[in-house]
Scaffold this motif. Sequence first.
Motif, short mmCIF file in Angstrom:
data_model
loop_
_atom_site.label_atom_id
_atom_site.label_comp_id
_atom_site.label_asym_id
_atom_site.label_seq_id
_atom_site.Cartn_x
_atom_site.Cartn_y
_atom_site.Cartn_z
N GLU A 144 -3.10 12.66 -11.06
CA GLU A 144 -1.92 13.75 -10.20
C GLU A 144 -1.77 13.31 -9.37
OE1 GLU A 144 -3.72 15.64 -6.14
OE2 GLU A 144 -5.83 15.44 -8.08
N ILE A 145 -1.95 11.75 -8.71
CA ILE A 145 -0.51 11.31 -7.60
C ILE A 145 0.76 11.16 -8.68
CG2 ILE A 145 -0.54 8.72 -7.25
CD1 ILE A 145 -3.13 8.87 -6.56
N PHE A 146 0.64 10.52 -9.81
CA PHE A 146 1.50 10.16 -10.23
C PHE A 146 2.67 11.50 -11.19
CE2 PHE A 146 -0.79 6.23 -10.22
CZ PHE A 146 -0.11 5.34 -10.24
N ALA A 147 1.97 12.88 -11.19
CA ALA A 147 2.76 13.98 -11.15
C ALA A 147 3.44 14.59 -10.57
CB ALA A 147 1.84 14.71 -12.32
N ASN B 290 5.83 14.61 -7.51
CA ASN B 290 7.15 14.40 -6.63
C ASN B 290 6.72 13.04 -4.89
OD1 ASN B 290 8.63 14.65 -8.47
ND2 ASN B 290 8.83 16.50 -7.46
N GLU B 291 5.67 13.42 -4.15
CA GLU B 291 5.48 12.68 -3.11
C GLU B 291 3.88 12.46 -3.17
OE1 GLU B 291 6.50 15.64 0.19
OE2 GLU B 291 8.98 15.57 -0.34
N TYR B 292 3.63 11.38 -2.41
CA TYR B 292 2.04 11.37 -1.95
C TYR B 292 1.91 11.89 -1.26
CZ TYR B 292 3.37 6.86 -4.76
OH TYR B 292 4.08 6.04 -5.62
N PRO B 293 0.48 12.39 -0.94
CA PRO B 293 -0.47 12.91 0.20
C PRO B 293 -0.21 11.46 1.06
CG PRO B 293 -2.07 11.94 -1.67
CD PRO B 293 -0.34 12.04 -1.94
N ILE B 294 -0.17 12.68 2.52
CA ILE B 294 0.11 11.66 4.10
C ILE B 294 -1.49 11.54 3.52
CG2 ILE B 294 0.76 11.78 6.09
CD1 ILE B 294 3.75 13.04 4.72
N LEU B 295 -2.11 10.48 3.58
CA LEU B 295 -3.65 9.72 4.46
C LEU B 295 -3.38 8.53 5.06
CD1 LEU B 295 -5.12 11.07 0.40
CD2 LEU B 295 -5.15 12.06 2.93
N PRO B 296 -3.12 8.06 6.18
CA PRO B 296 -2.85 7.45 6.50
C PRO B 296 -4.20 6.05 6.81
CG PRO B 296 -2.25 9.05 8.45
CD PRO B 296 -2.56 9.62 6.69
N TRP B 297 -5.29 7.36 6.86
CA TRP B 297 -6.50 6.26 7.54
C TRP B 297 -6.89 4.95 6.48
CZ3 TRP B 297 -8.85 7.68 3.18
CH2 TRP B 297 -9.25 8.36 2.66
N HIS C 146 0.64 -1.30 0.08
CA HIS C 146 0.20 0.21 0.28
C HIS C 146 1.18 1.58 0.18
CE1 HIS C 146 -2.96 2.49 0.83
NE2 HIS C 146 -2.00 3.48 1.83
N TYR C 147 0.74 1.92 -0.58
CA TYR C 147 1.33 3.62 -1.17
C TYR C 147 0.51 5.02 -1.24
CZ TYR C 147 5.84 0.51 -2.40
OH TYR C 147 6.43 0.08 -1.93
N THR C 148 -0.59 4.99 -1.79
CA THR C 148 -1.43 6.22 -2.54
C THR C 148 -2.90 5.40 -1.99
OG1 THR C 148 -1.46 7.98 -2.89
CG2 THR C 148 -1.44 5.64 -4.66
N THR C 149 -3.75 6.97 -1.79
CA THR C 149 -4.92 6.43 -2.37
C THR C 149 -5.25 7.37 -3.85
OG1 THR C 149 -5.23 6.77 0.07
CG2 THR C 149 -7.33 7.51 -0.69
N LEU C 150 -6.41 6.37 -3.85
CA LEU C 150 -7.85 6.75 -5.21
C LEU C 150 -8.96 7.08 -5.30
CD1 LEU C 150 -6.98 3.95 -7.44
CD2 LEU C 150 -5.91 5.57 -7.09
N THR D 282 9.95 9.61 -3.49
CA THR D 282 10.33 11.50 -3.47
C THR D 282 11.32 11.63 -4.88
OG1 THR D 282 12.79 11.03 -2.23
CG2 THR D 282 10.58 11.61 -0.77
N LYS D 283 11.95 12.15 -5.24
CA LYS D 283 12.28 12.82 -6.17
C LYS D 283 13.63 12.18 -5.82
CE LYS D 283 13.58 16.52 -10.06
NZ LYS D 283 13.35 17.73 -10.83
N ARG D 284 14.06 11.48 -6.87
CA ARG D 284 15.51 10.95 -6.77
C ARG D 284 16.63 11.86 -6.45
NH1 ARG D 284 18.37 6.63 -6.15
NH2 ARG D 284 20.53 6.82 -7.29
N ASN D 285 17.78 11.85 -6.04
CA ASN D 285 18.76 13.04 -5.37
C ASN D 285 18.19 14.35 -5.13
OD1 ASN D 285 20.22 11.17 -6.86
ND2 ASN D 285 20.85 11.55 -8.83
N SER D 286 17.29 14.26 -4.77
CA SER D 286 16.89 15.48 -3.74
C SER D 286 17.43 16.38 -2.63
CB SER D 286 15.13 15.35 -3.50
OG SER D 286 14.41 14.76 -2.83
#
Length: 295
Positions: free
Chosen positions: A150-153, A155-162, A117-121, A189-193
């Motif tokens: 939006e998710i894949f565009a 650099n970071e996933y929204p933090i939605l732990p629920w 699990h990573y993100t929410t749709l 995260t974006k690589r080399n950031s």
Amino acid sequence: MSQIGNSSSEPYVVVHNILLAHASAARLYKRTSQEKQKGLIGISIFAFGVVPNTSSTEDAMATKRLNDFTIGWIANPLVFGDYPNAMKKLVGSRLPTFTNHESELVKGSFDFFGVIHYTTLYVRDDPDSLLQKQRDYYTDIAANITNFEEIFATNEYPILPWALQGVLEHIKQTYGNPPVYVVENGQRTKRNSTLADTSRAEYLQAYIGSTLDAIRNGSDTRGYFAWSFLDVLELLDGYGSSFGLYYLDLDDPDLRRQPKFSSYWYSHFLKGGSVSPNMLIQLNTNFSASRGHFF
């Protein structure tokens, strides 16, 4: 010579054969080695958090279908011996069928589920997709994922732990509360950031907390694994993004590794240290003063 595939049916055939192969391997292991080795048999399921785009009944049903076409695609045969009814209805003859023998072989061929699990749709009903002449897995669901691009565009996933808690609760309620291990979970995260990846520490803190909440609510979740120990080749964008607690320098012949702030936070957490928001700020301040950025 290249050959053109059939995306309308091949994904279903592939998963069907994976399930049959898994069940055969599970049966062999149980018969020959499990009693002696005390090993456990599991299978991993990619599980998004899913939320109706509106409060409409149609969007709620579309959200349920998406769960059926993701979690249920794997879990239903393993628990009940057959695919979800929604899949059988919408996919029709393109969905392979289990013989009675195969159904019994697949059913119960696991000791635990692994959850990725990573993100929410956010899901909207899309019945028009069923009218397309060339149907595939995505149109079969008859649902539109409104935040997919939006998710894949970003650099970071929204933090939605629920959302992770919701996945674990869904598995508990739908499949009789089987043992579960969260085998992949982490922030992109974006690589080399930067080595000061505060967002990854915030993500881990939130999602580990939601896992604990699920356990307190009765989920038989037995383990959690962050993805990943170090930056690796990722499935969707190669080396374009990173999930590692350690930075891996690909330009270094020795592939030198550098700990990020998230590794510092994770070590602190595993040793029983405080994970309060104030402590996270304090840890980051100390880390940033001594580490800094790549460039």
